[in-house]
Scaffold this motif. Structure first.
Motif, PDB file in Angstrom:
ATOM      1  N   ASN A   4      42.434  39.835  56.209  1.00 56.59           N
ATOM      2  CA  ASN A   4      43.384  40.738  55.594  1.00 56.59           C
ATOM      3  C   ASN A   4      42.779  41.375  54.347  1.00 56.59           C
ATOM      4  OD1 ASN A   4      45.929  41.992  55.168  1.00 56.59           O
ATOM      5  ND2 ASN A   4      46.388  40.457  53.613  1.00 56.59           N
ATOM      6  N   ILE A   5      42.740  42.707  54.310  1.00 54.94           N
ATOM      7  CA  ILE A   5      42.180  43.447  53.178  1.00 54.94           C
ATOM      8  C   ILE A   5      43.284  44.308  52.580  1.00 54.94           C
ATOM      9  CG2 ILE A   5      40.442  45.104  52.413  1.00 54.94           C
ATOM     10  CD1 ILE A   5      38.735  44.290  54.804  1.00 54.94           C
ATOM     11  N   GLU A   6      43.514  44.173  51.286  1.00 55.71           N
ATOM     12  CA  GLU A   6      44.528  44.951  50.596  1.00 55.71           C
ATOM     13  C   GLU A   6      43.909  45.712  49.428  1.00 55.71           C
ATOM     14  OE1 GLU A   6      47.529  42.257  49.336  1.00 55.71           O
ATOM     15  OE2 GLU A   6      48.328  41.931  51.368  1.00 55.71           O
ATOM     16  N   VAL A   7      44.562  46.777  49.012  1.00 54.22           N
ATOM     17  CA  VAL A   7      44.184  47.471  47.790  1.00 54.22           C
ATOM     18  C   VAL A   7      44.936  46.807  46.643  1.00 54.22           C
ATOM     19  CG1 VAL A   7      44.160  49.648  46.534  1.00 54.22           C
ATOM     20  CG2 VAL A   7      43.751  49.622  49.002  1.00 54.22           C
ATOM     21  N   ALA A   8      44.213  46.060  45.805  1.00 55.82           N
ATOM     22  CA  ALA A   8      44.848  45.393  44.672  1.00 55.82           C
ATOM     23  C   ALA A   8      45.240  46.396  43.599  1.00 55.82           C
ATOM     24  CB  ALA A   8      43.907  44.341  44.088  1.00 55.82           C
ATOM     25  N   PHE A   9      44.374  47.414  43.412  1.00 58.28           N
ATOM     26  CA  PHE A   9      44.667  48.451  42.427  1.00 58.28           C
ATOM     27  C   PHE A   9      43.873  49.696  42.792  1.00 58.28           C
ATOM     28  CE2 PHE A   9      44.129  50.561  38.247  1.00 58.28           C
ATOM     29  CZ  PHE A   9      45.470  50.717  37.932  1.00 58.28           C
ATOM     30  N   ALA A  10      44.566  50.826  42.933  1.00 54.77           N
ATOM     31  CA  ALA A  10      43.905  52.086  43.291  1.00 54.77           C
ATOM     32  C   ALA A  10      43.281  52.695  42.036  1.00 54.77           C
ATOM     33  CB  ALA A  10      44.904  53.044  43.923  1.00 54.77           C
ATOM     34  N   ALA A  11      42.183  52.100  41.596  1.00 54.20           N
ATOM     35  CA  ALA A  11      41.609  52.424  40.287  1.00 54.20           C
ATOM     36  C   ALA A  11      40.897  53.765  40.241  1.00 54.20           C
ATOM     37  CB  ALA A  11      40.630  51.318  39.872  1.00 54.20           C
ATOM     38  N   ARG A 237      28.673  36.249  58.362  1.00 54.17           N
ATOM     39  CA  ARG A 237      29.598  37.290  58.801  1.00 54.17           C
ATOM     40  C   ARG A 237      29.381  38.560  57.987  1.00 54.17           C
ATOM     41  NH1 ARG A 237      35.179  34.536  56.766  1.00 54.17           N
ATOM     42  NH2 ARG A 237      34.085  32.733  57.613  1.00 54.17           N
ATOM     43  N   VAL A 238      29.811  39.658  58.563  1.00 56.13           N
ATOM     44  CA  VAL A 238      29.822  40.953  57.890  1.00 56.13           C
ATOM     45  C   VAL A 238      31.263  41.454  57.924  1.00 56.13           C
ATOM     46  CG1 VAL A 238      28.982  43.330  57.893  1.00 56.13           C
ATOM     47  CG2 VAL A 238      27.455  41.455  58.581  1.00 56.13           C
ATOM     48  N   VAL A 239      31.828  41.728  56.749  1.00 58.13           N
ATOM     49  CA  VAL A 239      33.211  42.179  56.651  1.00 58.13           C
ATOM     50  C   VAL A 239      33.226  43.672  56.342  1.00 58.13           C
ATOM     51  CG1 VAL A 239      35.416  41.911  55.454  1.00 58.13           C
ATOM     52  CG2 VAL A 239      33.942  39.908  55.834  1.00 58.13           C
ATOM     53  N   GLU A 240      33.822  44.460  57.238  1.00 60.55           N
ATOM     54  CA  GLU A 240      33.936  45.898  57.029  1.00 60.55           C
ATOM     55  C   GLU A 240      34.983  46.184  55.953  1.00 60.55           C
ATOM     56  OE1 GLU A 240      31.974  48.028  58.529  1.00 60.55           O
ATOM     57  OE2 GLU A 240      31.048  46.549  59.864  1.00 60.55           O
ATOM     58  N   LEU A 241      34.701  47.156  55.081  1.00 63.43           N
ATOM     59  CA  LEU A 241      35.586  47.484  53.978  1.00 63.43           C
ATOM     60  C   LEU A 241      36.075  48.929  54.064  1.00 63.43           C
ATOM     61  CD1 LEU A 241      33.556  45.859  51.048  1.00 63.43           C
ATOM     62  CD2 LEU A 241      35.517  44.885  52.258  1.00 63.43           C
ATOM     63  N   PRO A 242      37.246  49.234  53.492  1.00 63.91           N
ATOM     64  CA  PRO A 242      37.758  50.604  53.492  1.00 63.91           C
ATOM     65  C   PRO A 242      37.201  51.440  52.349  1.00 63.91           C
ATOM     66  CG  PRO A 242      39.382  49.164  52.518  1.00 63.91           C
ATOM     67  CD  PRO A 242      38.235  48.273  52.957  1.00 63.91           C
ATOM     68  N   CYS A 243      35.995  51.124  51.919  1.00 63.67           N
ATOM     69  CA  CYS A 243      35.293  51.924  50.912  1.00 63.67           C
ATOM     70  C   CYS A 243      33.808  51.861  51.226  1.00 63.67           C
ATOM     71  CB  CYS A 243      35.575  51.427  49.488  1.00 63.67           C
ATOM     72  SG  CYS A 243      34.934  49.781  49.145  1.00 63.67           S
ATOM     73  N   ALA A 244      33.080  52.897  50.855  1.00 61.05           N
ATOM     74  CA  ALA A 244      31.669  52.997  51.228  1.00 61.05           C
ATOM     75  C   ALA A 244      30.750  52.293  50.244  1.00 61.05           C
ATOM     76  CB  ALA A 244      31.263  54.471  51.339  1.00 61.05           C
ATOM     77  N   SER A 257      41.116  31.670  46.264  1.00 60.11           N
ATOM     78  CA  SER A 257      40.888  31.998  47.674  1.00 60.11           C
ATOM     79  C   SER A 257      40.942  33.496  47.956  1.00 60.11           C
ATOM     80  CB  SER A 257      41.929  31.294  48.544  1.00 60.11           C
ATOM     81  OG  SER A 257      43.231  31.774  48.265  1.00 60.11           O
ATOM     82  N   THR A 258      41.187  34.307  46.929  1.00 64.58           N
ATOM     83  CA  THR A 258      41.193  35.764  47.109  1.00 64.58           C
ATOM     84  C   THR A 258      39.897  36.342  46.565  1.00 64.58           C
ATOM     85  OG1 THR A 258      43.600  35.871  46.893  1.00 64.58           O
ATOM     86  CG2 THR A 258      42.375  37.921  46.561  1.00 64.58           C
ATOM     87  N   LEU A 259      39.219  37.123  47.367  1.00 64.06           N
ATOM     88  CA  LEU A 259      37.980  37.771  46.934  1.00 64.06           C
ATOM     89  C   LEU A 259      38.316  39.179  46.457  1.00 64.06           C
ATOM     90  CD1 LEU A 259      34.877  37.438  46.753  1.00 64.06           C
ATOM     91  CD2 LEU A 259      34.736  38.558  48.980  1.00 64.06           C
ATOM     92  N   PHE A 260      38.106  39.429  45.157  1.00 63.84           N
ATOM     93  CA  PHE A 260      38.326  40.747  44.577  1.00 63.84           C
ATOM     94  C   PHE A 260      37.006  41.515  44.579  1.00 63.84           C
ATOM     95  CE2 PHE A 260      41.739  38.167  42.797  1.00 63.84           C
ATOM     96  CZ  PHE A 260      42.846  38.981  43.025  1.00 63.84           C
ATOM     97  N   ILE A 261      37.061  42.785  44.985  1.00 64.73           N
ATOM     98  CA  ILE A 261      35.859  43.598  45.127  1.00 64.73           C
ATOM     99  C   ILE A 261      36.060  44.923  44.409  1.00 64.73           C
ATOM    100  CG2 ILE A 261      34.311  44.744  46.760  1.00 64.73           C
ATOM    101  CD1 ILE A 261      35.167  42.717  48.860  1.00 64.73           C
ATOM    102  N   THR A 262      35.152  45.273  43.506  1.00 64.30           N
ATOM    103  CA  THR A 262      35.166  46.585  42.871  1.00 64.30           C
ATOM    104  C   THR A 262      34.365  47.567  43.721  1.00 64.30           C
ATOM    105  OG1 THR A 262      33.212  46.035  41.548  1.00 64.30           O
ATOM    106  CG2 THR A 262      35.375  45.642  40.534  1.00 64.30           C
ATOM    107  N   ALA A 281      38.421  51.924  44.417  1.00 65.28           N
ATOM    108  CA  ALA A 281      39.556  51.002  44.276  1.00 65.28           C
ATOM    109  C   ALA A 281      39.080  49.564  44.058  1.00 65.28           C
ATOM    110  CB  ALA A 281      40.431  51.062  45.525  1.00 65.28           C
ATOM    111  N   LEU A 282      39.996  48.745  43.556  1.00 63.04           N
ATOM    112  CA  LEU A 282      39.802  47.296  43.520  1.00 63.04           C
ATOM    113  C   LEU A 282      40.469  46.721  44.764  1.00 63.04           C
ATOM    114  CD1 LEU A 282      38.925  44.709  41.828  1.00 63.04           C
ATOM    115  CD2 LEU A 282      41.330  44.648  41.087  1.00 63.04           C
ATOM    116  N   LEU A 283      39.687  46.057  45.601  1.00 67.08           N
ATOM    117  CA  LEU A 283      40.185  45.481  46.843  1.00 67.08           C
ATOM    118  C   LEU A 283      40.424  43.983  46.692  1.00 67.08           C
ATOM    119  CD1 LEU A 283      37.726  47.201  49.357  1.00 67.08           C
ATOM    120  CD2 LEU A 283      39.972  48.027  48.595  1.00 67.08           C
ATOM    121  N   ALA A 284      41.302  43.449  47.528  1.00 66.40           N
ATOM    122  CA  ALA A 284      41.559  42.007  47.561  1.00 66.40           C
ATOM    123  C   ALA A 284      41.496  41.548  49.012  1.00 66.40           C
ATOM    124  CB  ALA A 284      42.916  41.695  46.960  1.00 66.40           C
TER     125      ALA A 284
END
Length: 298
Positions: A4-11, A237-244, A257-262, A281-284
């Motif tokens: 599950n990938i969410e947008v934590a903050f649309a920075a 594993r390789v996790v696809e993200l909604p950002c390039a 247990s939540t991985l935050f990604i800038t 964005a900041l992803l979770a």
């Protein structure tokens, strides 16, 4: 297994970087280098704060006394989440054209930092680089900036400690993550060995460790994914993200247990940004794994 990938903050960060989880305050901190800003988000409430910095903020870490330590262009400052940045050190004072890049507090309580040739012009646009001019240093709690190795880097990135007497660090331009042995005094690095090289999705940016000792590495330069691999470089594993352009990551949340990604918009065209407004964005991510607490300076 789906993730599950969410947008934590649309920075919409230009260059979001240096994510770190503050377990005492239940928030994730990160910088936007080009925007000269520091951000904080409390995921449990959605509360967001941002602060302006006196120059490009390139990295941020936590301090034992509750404040933060911040890498700027070529100085290190202490900051207490207010308007004052107290300069405590200048890095490479005699070197022209370089800036700080990666900065992470290590298990020794020192702020480990890397430099690189500056690639950001005064107007925030990309600046051409001409060579490998970056180095690695430690800023210690007794106020010393100490070189760690004579090796040079194109772009210093990733600083993580698997707990076996080594440190892993990346040279983004070489598309390689290396392992170094740390000497007994903790003051120098030796025996550089490539452990993850040549992966064909983007280039290595920031990384973090999970509790099982696996590395999560963000693949910038339009890699569009994050890779989990073991300390020997075997991909899990390789996790696809909604950002390039993912740039840094940290485990957070109450149980880590939540991985935050800038992520970053830097060097992307208007057409690319129109196609995907989530760039920057900041992803979770719920990875099904737990991370480790961030170290604190001091």
């Amino acid at each position: 297994m789906g993730i599950n990938i969410e947008v934590a903050f649309a920075a919409a960060n230009i260059v979001g970087e240096s994510a770190v989880w503050d377990d005492r305050k239940g928030r994730v901190l990160w910088v936007d280098i080009v925007a000269k800003a520091i951000h904080a988000l409390v995921p449990a409430t959605g509360e967001h704060q941002s602060w302006s910095t006196p120059d490009m903020a390139t990295s941020i870490g936590l301090r034992q006394d509750g404040g933060a330590i911040v890498g700027l262009v070529n100085t290190i400052a202490l900051w207490d989440y207010d308007g004052a940045f107290r300069t405590v050190a200048t890095v490479e004072p005699g070197t022209m054209g370089n800036r700080l890049n990666e900065g992470v507090v290590g298990p020794d309580g020192a702020f480990w930092i890397g430099t690189m040739q500056n690639n950001i012009a005064s107007d925030g646009t990309p600046l051409a680089m001409s060579g490998e001019k970056g180095r690695l240093y430690r800023y210690t709690p007794d106020d010393k900036v100490l070189p760690l190795t004579e090796d040079v880097f194109g772009i210093t990135n990733t600083l993580i400690w698997p707990g076996d007497g080594t440190v892993l660090t990346a040279d983004t331009l070489r598309n390689t993550i290396y392992s170094y042995e740390i000497d007994a005094a903790g003051s120098s690095l030796r025996n550089r060995v490539p452990v993850f090289a040549g992966f064909d999705r983007g280039l290595p940016d920031g990384s973090c460790l999970d509790e099982e000792g696996f590395i999560w590495n963000c693949r910038v330069d339009r890699g569009g994914c994050i890779v989990r691999f073991d300390p020997k470089g075997r991909i899990d594993r390789v996790v696809e993200l909604p950002c390039a352009q993912p740039t840094s990551c940290t485990f957070g949340g109450d149980d880590l247990s939540t991985l935050f990604i800038t992520s970053a918009r830097f060097s992307m065209s208007e057409e690319e940004l129109k196609r995907n407004p989530l760039e920057g964005a900041l992803l979770a991510i719920d990875t099904g794994k737990r991370g480790r607490k961030s170290y604190r300076f001091g």
